[in-house]
Design a protein around this motif. Sequence first.
Motif, PDB file in Angstrom:
ATOM      1  N   LEU A 309       1.076  -1.202  -0.237  1.00 31.12           N
ATOM      2  CA  LEU A 309      -0.079   0.121   0.340  1.00 31.12           C
ATOM      3  C   LEU A 309       0.747   1.473   0.044  1.00 31.12           C
ATOM      4  O   LEU A 309       0.168   2.044  -0.615  1.00 31.12           O
ATOM      5  N   ALA A 310       1.800   1.115   0.893  1.00 28.38           N
ATOM      6  CA  ALA A 310       2.629   2.424   0.918  1.00 28.38           C
ATOM      7  C   ALA A 310       3.458   2.704  -0.405  1.00 28.38           C
ATOM      8  O   ALA A 310       3.745   3.947  -0.848  1.00 28.38           O
ATOM      9  N   ASP A 311       3.888   1.481  -0.861  1.00 25.51           N
ATOM     10  CA  ASP A 311       4.471   1.484  -2.633  1.00 25.51           C
ATOM     11  C   ASP A 311       3.607   2.161  -3.396  1.00 25.51           C
ATOM     12  O   ASP A 311       3.942   2.819  -4.454  1.00 25.51           O
ATOM     13  N   LEU A 312       2.384   1.575  -3.246  1.00 18.97           N
ATOM     14  CA  LEU A 312       1.572   2.388  -4.384  1.00 18.97           C
ATOM     15  C   LEU A 312       1.020   3.821  -4.409  1.00 18.97           C
ATOM     16  O   LEU A 312       1.221   4.485  -5.277  1.00 18.97           O
ATOM     17  N   VAL A 313       1.173   4.223  -2.953  1.00 15.66           N
ATOM     18  CA  VAL A 313       0.726   5.625  -2.842  1.00 15.66           C
ATOM     19  C   VAL A 313       2.240   6.518  -3.471  1.00 15.66           C
ATOM     20  O   VAL A 313       1.955   7.394  -3.769  1.00 15.66           O
ATOM     21  N   ALA A 314       3.428   5.871  -3.102  1.00 20.21           N
ATOM     22  CA  ALA A 314       4.526   6.755  -3.541  1.00 20.21           C
ATOM     23  C   ALA A 314       4.879   6.079  -4.787  1.00 20.21           C
ATOM     24  O   ALA A 314       6.005   6.783  -5.230  1.00 20.21           O
ATOM     25  N   ARG A 315       4.230   5.534  -5.578  1.00 16.16           N
ATOM     26  CA  ARG A 315       4.811   4.837  -6.899  1.00 16.16           C
ATOM     27  C   ARG A 315       4.918   6.249  -7.704  1.00 16.16           C
ATOM     28  O   ARG A 315       4.129   7.158  -7.775  1.00 16.16           O
ATOM     29  N   PRO A 316       5.720   6.267  -8.776  1.00 15.28           N
ATOM     30  CA  PRO A 316       5.926   7.256  -9.826  1.00 15.28           C
ATOM     31  C   PRO A 316       4.536   7.290 -10.571  1.00 15.28           C
ATOM     32  O   PRO A 316       4.067   6.308 -10.828  1.00 15.28           O
ATOM     33  N   VAL A 317       4.145   8.385 -10.682  1.00 10.65           N
ATOM     34  CA  VAL A 317       2.674   8.578 -11.526  1.00 10.65           C
ATOM     35  C   VAL A 317       2.918   8.491 -12.857  1.00 10.65           C
ATOM     36  O   VAL A 317       3.716   8.949 -13.672  1.00 10.65           O
ATOM     37  N   THR A 318       2.065   7.557 -13.608  1.00  9.05           N
ATOM     38  CA  THR A 318       2.311   7.032 -14.846  1.00  9.05           C
ATOM     39  C   THR A 318       1.014   7.497 -15.647  1.00  9.05           C
ATOM     40  O   THR A 318       1.017   7.738 -16.891  1.00  9.05           O
ATOM     41  N   GLY A 319      -0.127   7.836 -14.882  1.00  8.29           N
ATOM     42  CA  GLY A 319      -1.451   8.143 -15.642  1.00  8.29           C
ATOM     43  C   GLY A 319      -1.496   9.908 -15.869  1.00  8.29           C
ATOM     44  O   GLY A 319      -0.720  10.647 -14.959  1.00  8.29           O
ATOM     45  N   ALA A 320      -2.429  10.202 -16.749  1.00  3.02           N
ATOM     46  CA  ALA A 320      -2.396  11.554 -17.068  1.00  3.02           C
ATOM     47  C   ALA A 320      -3.612  12.186 -16.369  1.00  3.02           C
ATOM     48  O   ALA A 320      -4.482  11.208 -15.666  1.00  3.02           O
ATOM     49  N   ALA A 321      -4.059  13.391 -16.277  1.00  6.48           N
ATOM     50  CA  ALA A 321      -5.147  14.035 -15.883  1.00  6.48           C
ATOM     51  C   ALA A 321      -6.567  13.457 -16.432  1.00  6.48           C
ATOM     52  O   ALA A 321      -6.301  13.225 -17.627  1.00  6.48           O
ATOM     53  N   ASP A 322      -7.492  13.093 -15.667  1.00  6.30           N
ATOM     54  CA  ASP A 322      -8.850  12.716 -16.305  1.00  6.30           C
ATOM     55  C   ASP A 322      -9.790  13.405 -16.760  1.00  6.30           C
ATOM     56  O   ASP A 322     -10.159  14.002 -15.704  1.00  6.30           O
ATOM     57  N   PRO A 323     -10.044  13.804 -17.873  1.00  3.92           N
ATOM     58  CA  PRO A 323     -11.245  14.774 -18.177  1.00  3.92           C
ATOM     59  C   PRO A 323     -12.720  14.488 -17.544  1.00  3.92           C
ATOM     60  O   PRO A 323     -13.399  15.165 -17.073  1.00  3.92           O
ATOM     61  N   THR A 324     -12.570  13.200 -17.291  1.00  4.57           N
ATOM     62  CA  THR A 324     -14.119  12.589 -16.919  1.00  4.57           C
ATOM     63  C   THR A 324     -14.144  12.832 -15.642  1.00  4.57           C
ATOM     64  O   THR A 324     -15.313  13.492 -15.196  1.00  4.57           O
ATOM     65  N   LEU A 325     -13.026  12.696 -14.749  1.00  2.00           N
ATOM     66  CA  LEU A 325     -13.136  13.265 -13.379  1.00  2.00           C
ATOM     67  C   LEU A 325     -13.251  14.502 -13.091  1.00  2.00           C
ATOM     68  O   LEU A 325     -13.937  14.878 -12.334  1.00  2.00           O
ATOM     69  N   ASP A 326     -12.580  15.313 -14.017  1.00  2.47           N
ATOM     70  CA  ASP A 326     -12.801  16.618 -14.062  1.00  2.47           C
ATOM     71  C   ASP A 326     -14.085  17.282 -14.108  1.00  2.47           C
ATOM     72  O   ASP A 326     -14.689  18.037 -13.461  1.00  2.47           O
ATOM     73  N   ALA A 327     -14.741  16.650 -14.999  1.00  3.73           N
ATOM     74  CA  ALA A 327     -16.097  16.835 -15.389  1.00  3.73           C
ATOM     75  C   ALA A 327     -17.126  16.665 -14.188  1.00  3.73           C
ATOM     76  O   ALA A 327     -18.050  17.308 -14.012  1.00  3.73           O
ATOM     77  N   LEU A 328     -16.646  15.545 -13.419  1.00  2.25           N
ATOM     78  CA  LEU A 328     -17.626  15.058 -12.303  1.00  2.25           C
ATOM     79  C   LEU A 328     -17.542  15.827 -11.108  1.00  2.25           C
ATOM     80  O   LEU A 328     -18.351  16.150 -10.388  1.00  2.25           O
ATOM     81  N   VAL A 329     -16.117  16.035 -10.796  1.00  2.00           N
ATOM     82  CA  VAL A 329     -15.745  16.646  -9.615  1.00  2.00           C
ATOM     83  C   VAL A 329     -14.759  17.805  -9.617  1.00  2.00           C
ATOM     84  O   VAL A 329     -13.877  17.953  -8.800  1.00  2.00           O
TER      85      VAL A 329
END
Length: 599
Positions: A309-329
Amino acid sequence: MTGLLADFAAAEVLAPADVHVARRLGRLGREDAEAVLLAAALAVRAVRLGATCLELERMRDVVVDEESEVDVSALPWPALGTVVDGLRRSPLVIGSPLGELRPLRLVDTDAGPLLYLDRYWRQEQAVRDLLDDRALVPPPVDVAEVGARLATLFPDAVAPDRQRIAVALAATRWTTVLAGGPGTGKTTTVARVLALLKRPGLRVALAAPTGKAAARLQESVREQAGSLGLPELSAMTLHRLLGWRPDSRTRFRHDATNRLPYDVVVVDETSMVSLTMMARLLEALRPDARLVLVGDPDQLTSVDAGAVLADLVARPVTGAADPTLDALVGADLTAADDPKEAALTAKERERLGNGIVRLSRGRRFGGAIATLAVAVREGDADLTWSLLNAGEEEVSLVGPGELDGLVDDVRASSLALTEAAAAGDVDEALRRLEAHKLLCAHRRGRFGVSEWARRAAEWAGAPAYADEWYAGQPLLVTKNDHEAKVYNGDTGVVVARDGALLAAFGRGSTPVLMHPGRLSDVQTVYAMTIHRSQGSQYDAVSVLLPETASALLTRELLYTAITRARRHVRVIGTEESVRAAVGRQVLRASGLRRIVTPV
């Protein structure tokens, strides 16, 4: 035995098992270079102590037994270059004409070379690859429908609302990591995730590493089921979810060839999940099944290798900003601080690309306990010491010889427990079982559970040499028993019912009752290790800190102990032990939080 292995074994840096494995690998692979065999032994040691690999650049940062007088820096450490060069040409790493045996893996990362035992490299790579695959194509989202459901689930929300962000995130991704400390509303958020995803025929699995944690997850979700229109869901251990096999400790009935049938899988207390278990879970999931990993990355980690869990939280970010998430919140993502909720930082917004959101608003406890937990988590020793000495009602500090308050709490809680158990009141007995708990870092020694459980039993007036069960006897299950439906970490109490004695274990609104003679692996528990206490909550806890030389005295240990308390936490220790705990972090080497050069 002579050479480097002998020197490091004599200094008790290496255990006999570490040396045995390294020598056997050397014989099988025809490798006799001392630096390589030492590195192999240290890699075995690293796994034994909870890491998944050995950071070669930090291989000298070893901790020996607290009673040892050995100067680790004076040992004949080979130069880093000698070790790495030897490994790059070693048949244990690259194989040989005699066979393809490659028990070691040397992996280059942005933080330097890592040395793995092959099994753990394969498991870590499986976790990395499966998570990446699950992130390639997001699930289809009807923005209008999901937005309407969010408005119904959060009618009075004020931005920034991290729970609303988390629920929307789970709708837009196959894998979501929901992080946060105790009382920040993680299971409340899980219930709302399920309410948002609800549809006819939706198959949901709730799971946790231990039976006790599964029971708490089930109880929390069921408490909200009526108001959210959810069915009555049951939770289970991860072993039961994957299909326990009596012939294997690391393989299960559900795997890549026999997938889990669920559409949504929620795993609570993920901080206690080992690398091996996480790899098996991800392999068994259907690609189109949502996975929600829930837990506190600042707690103590699994007793087995990995801090996933700690590794996943600290993992290098590979995904980009999500326009769908931005549209929702989108309003939540850009909002400023609210009196009840902190705004997302730039780093937190970036981590949404990996499906990670951290809840921060404490709802279970507040005041001094919450402030103290944050101070410890942030590594602020001065503030921690100040808070412990501030005279707050919820937090107290006493010296190792000032035990009157502890004795009073043990006696009072044990008396109330015994009265309820003798009267046959199962629900009250189980409630009283959570009134107070004495927590220790060690299992043995002056600061260990064995010594302090004996003292606590004497203060409680328990039978000195009980060879029979007795009403009010607190129990701890130490091994999974699938037939009896009790699991490692479950706590219970012996109660008198209809002229007989029964062992009672909490399972939401319906406790598990059985004759205590059916329990094959159980012990009386008047004190427990802090590690064992994870997933549990008590009205009050007393935390016994060991001396500063203890390798177990860490920030995560103290944070975990403090956050077990709902109303009061008593720390028993010195200023030196408190400052040592806050200043020392658990460092489990892992490649999951690194940028890895392909092997």
